[in-house]
Design a protein around this motif. Structure first.
Motif, mmCIF file in Angstrom:
data_model
loop_
_atom_site.group_PDB
_atom_site.id
_atom_site.type_symbol
_atom_site.label_atom_id
_atom_site.label_comp_id
_atom_site.label_asym_id
_atom_site.label_seq_id
_atom_site.Cartn_x
_atom_site.Cartn_y
_atom_site.Cartn_z
ATOM 1 N N ALA A 279 1.629 2.660 2.140
ATOM 2 C CA ALA A 279 2.328 1.532 1.520
ATOM 3 C C ALA A 279 3.534 1.111 2.356
ATOM 4 O O ALA A 279 3.782 -0.078 2.562
ATOM 5 N N LEU A 282 2.392 -0.769 5.480
ATOM 6 C CA LEU A 282 2.016 -2.145 5.170
ATOM 7 C C LEU A 282 3.246 -3.006 4.892
ATOM 8 O O LEU A 282 3.309 -4.174 5.281
ATOM 9 N N ALA A 283 4.229 -2.413 4.181
ATOM 10 C CA ALA A 283 5.459 -3.151 3.882
ATOM 11 C C ALA A 283 6.188 -3.516 5.176
ATOM 12 O O ALA A 283 6.709 -4.631 5.321
ATOM 13 N N TYR A 316 0.565 -4.040 0.318
ATOM 14 C CA TYR A 316 1.407 -2.884 0.005
ATOM 15 C C TYR A 316 1.758 -2.846 -1.485
ATOM 16 O O TYR A 316 1.888 -1.771 -2.081
ATOM 17 N N GLN A 319 -1.113 -1.326 -3.287
ATOM 18 C CA GLN A 319 -1.077 0.115 -3.020
ATOM 19 C C GLN A 319 -0.066 0.810 -3.941
ATOM 20 O O GLN A 319 -0.344 1.850 -4.527
ATOM 21 N N SER A 413 -3.951 -2.373 5.715
ATOM 22 C CA SER A 413 -3.044 -3.067 4.896
ATOM 23 C C SER A 413 -3.297 -3.162 3.428
ATOM 24 O O SER A 413 -4.322 -3.375 2.965
ATOM 25 N N ARG A 415 -1.453 -4.383 -0.654
ATOM 26 C CA ARG A 415 -0.477 -4.481 -1.671
ATOM 27 C C ARG A 415 -0.473 -3.512 -2.815
ATOM 28 O O ARG A 415 -0.463 -3.855 -3.859
#
Length: 428
Positions: A279, A282-283, A316, A319, A413, A415
């Motif tokens: 996470a 990805l962030a 991210y 996630q 990736s 969210r």
């Protein structure tokens, strides 16, 4: 076949279809009501300030509902919370449709509608992992993200078109109808489940330091969402700065939602491990494209950068939501998710406000780039704190990521792969 179904796989579940369609109705009705209220108040007062105040009342009180009333989703059966709150909102919305209603009463009704959305969202988010457990849960989150964004756009666009031929009062009456239909759908399509009562032993066990560390990490990740919304708040001055015409503002504003839809679709197709490391990676990846804005690139490159940021920030967030479901016991899931959704919501408002103030001095391009850089640094800090090994391990060592924190590390990736907090579900 299951693989190809991807994003649409949760629709095979009857209960999810009822929840999903009920939420779409509510979202579209909300957006229609916001447009109608803005038109109604401006027609009666010719005041931009009072119109803005009315619009704010459709959002701000939900913070109160999210923090104070989210616990209702744990104390009472969640289906009942959904049906009761939607029924109450239908009644309030119907009162708002009365012609000639005094403005103070109209404002009070708008605020009550916003407050009631808090327990509704908490119950909906807490119920979702029970309706679509396991691997379908992230897919359900992704589908809600895609269709939720689409419903918001359709509600605004359709609301403007409807108000050309309808009186605002009629549009407000249609909003009441959407709430009523939503309540009927949930009542008929979702089975009854008892309240998520907690035993004293569970409550004691939950209070461990490990659980608190997990939640702090997740709250920190959610609070970063506002940084990715900064470009939307500064779209107009940014477009002016790069020499884009008015149409450029619209294209820039559409970039993040389109990227968000793409990110949600990818989450449904690519299975990533739900961990803070993934996470955080990805962030961080979502912040990198925004840093490019400091160079004031042309319109096309700016649109691509904003869309790429939307892809990774959505990924991210999904996630993170998935991890919430893994980390929080069911008897507290409604409370935690409701409050997390409120944190997400507040972070966006605060970030856009501060960015607007900073842009007056530093310029929009530099502020957007600074938001992206801050997102990268914050994500790296959160990830490093989680992956840093503790002596002798820890109660939540299984939750600690062993992935690299670099963007796109591990797999890639998206969210909030936790088992959901969605609405955290969506960026507003």
């Amino acid at each position: 076949m299951a693989e190809r179904a991807g994003l649409l796989a949760p629709l095979r579940v009857r209960e999810f279809r009822a929840l999903w369609f009920a939420e779409l109705l509510s979202v579209a009705g909300d957006q229609l009501a916001r447009v109608a209220l803005a038109v109604l108040v401006f027609d009666r007062t010719a005041s931009a300030l009072l119109t803005a105040l009315t619009y704010a009342l459709t959002f701000v009180p939900s913070v109160l509902g999210g923090f104070l009333l989210a616990g209702l989703a744990d104390r009472f059966p969640r289906r009942a919370v959904l049906v009761v709150t939607d029924s109450l909102r239908a009644g309030i919305a119907l009162l708002m449709a009365v012609p000639g209603l005094p403005l103070p009463v109209l404002w009070a009704c708008a605020a009550l509608l916003s407050v009631a959305s808090g327990p509704f969202k908490a119950a909906s988010m807490a119920l979702l992992p029970q309706v679509v457990p396991g691997e379908r849960y992230p897919q359900a989150l992704a589908l809600r993200q895609v269709t939720g964004q689409s419903a918001q756009l359709a509600g605004f666009a359709g609301g403007g078109a409807l108000l050309v031929v309808l009186e605002p009062h009629v549009a407000l009456g249609l909003n009441a109808l959407t709430f009523l239909l939503s309540a009927i759908l949930v009542r008929a399509g979702v089975r009854h489940r008892p309240a998520a009562a907690a035993s004293r032993a569970e409550t004691t066990a939950e209070a461990g330091k490990g659980d608190r560390r997990k939640l702090i990490t997740l709250y920190a990740l959610v609070s970063m969402v506002g940084l990715y919304v900064v470009p939307e708040g500064l779209a107009a001055p940014y477009a002016d700065g790069i020499g884009a015409a008015a149409i450029g503002v619209g294209l820039l504003l559409a970039a993040d939602p389109l990227g968000s839809i793409a990110g949600a679709w990818l989450v449904a197709r690519i299975r990533l491990p739900a961990s803070p490391g993934v996470a955080a990676g990805l962030a961080a990846a979502g912040g990198v494209p925004l840093v490019v804005c400091d160079l004031a690139p042309g319109l096309v490159l700016s649109i691509l950068c904003w869309a790429a940021s939307g892809v990774f920030s959505t990924a991210y967030l999904i996630q993170t939501q998935t991890m919430v479901v893994d980390a929080v016991p069911d008897h507290r899931l409604g409370t935690v998710m409701g409050r997390m959704a409120t944190v997400l919501y507040c972070s966006q408002g605060v970030a856009v406000l501060l960015a607007g103030l900073a842009a007056e001095a530093a310029g929009p391009a530099r502020v957007i780039a600074a938001a992206g850089a801050l997102a990268v640094l914050s994500a790296a800090a959160i990830g490093l704190l989680r992956v840093r090994p503790r002596r002798g391990g820890g109660p939540d060592s299984d939750f600690t990521a062993h992935q690299s924190l670099l963007p796109m590390a591990g797999t890639s990736s998206q969210r909030m792969d936790c088992r959901d907090a969605s609405a955290l579900s969506m960026k507003v």
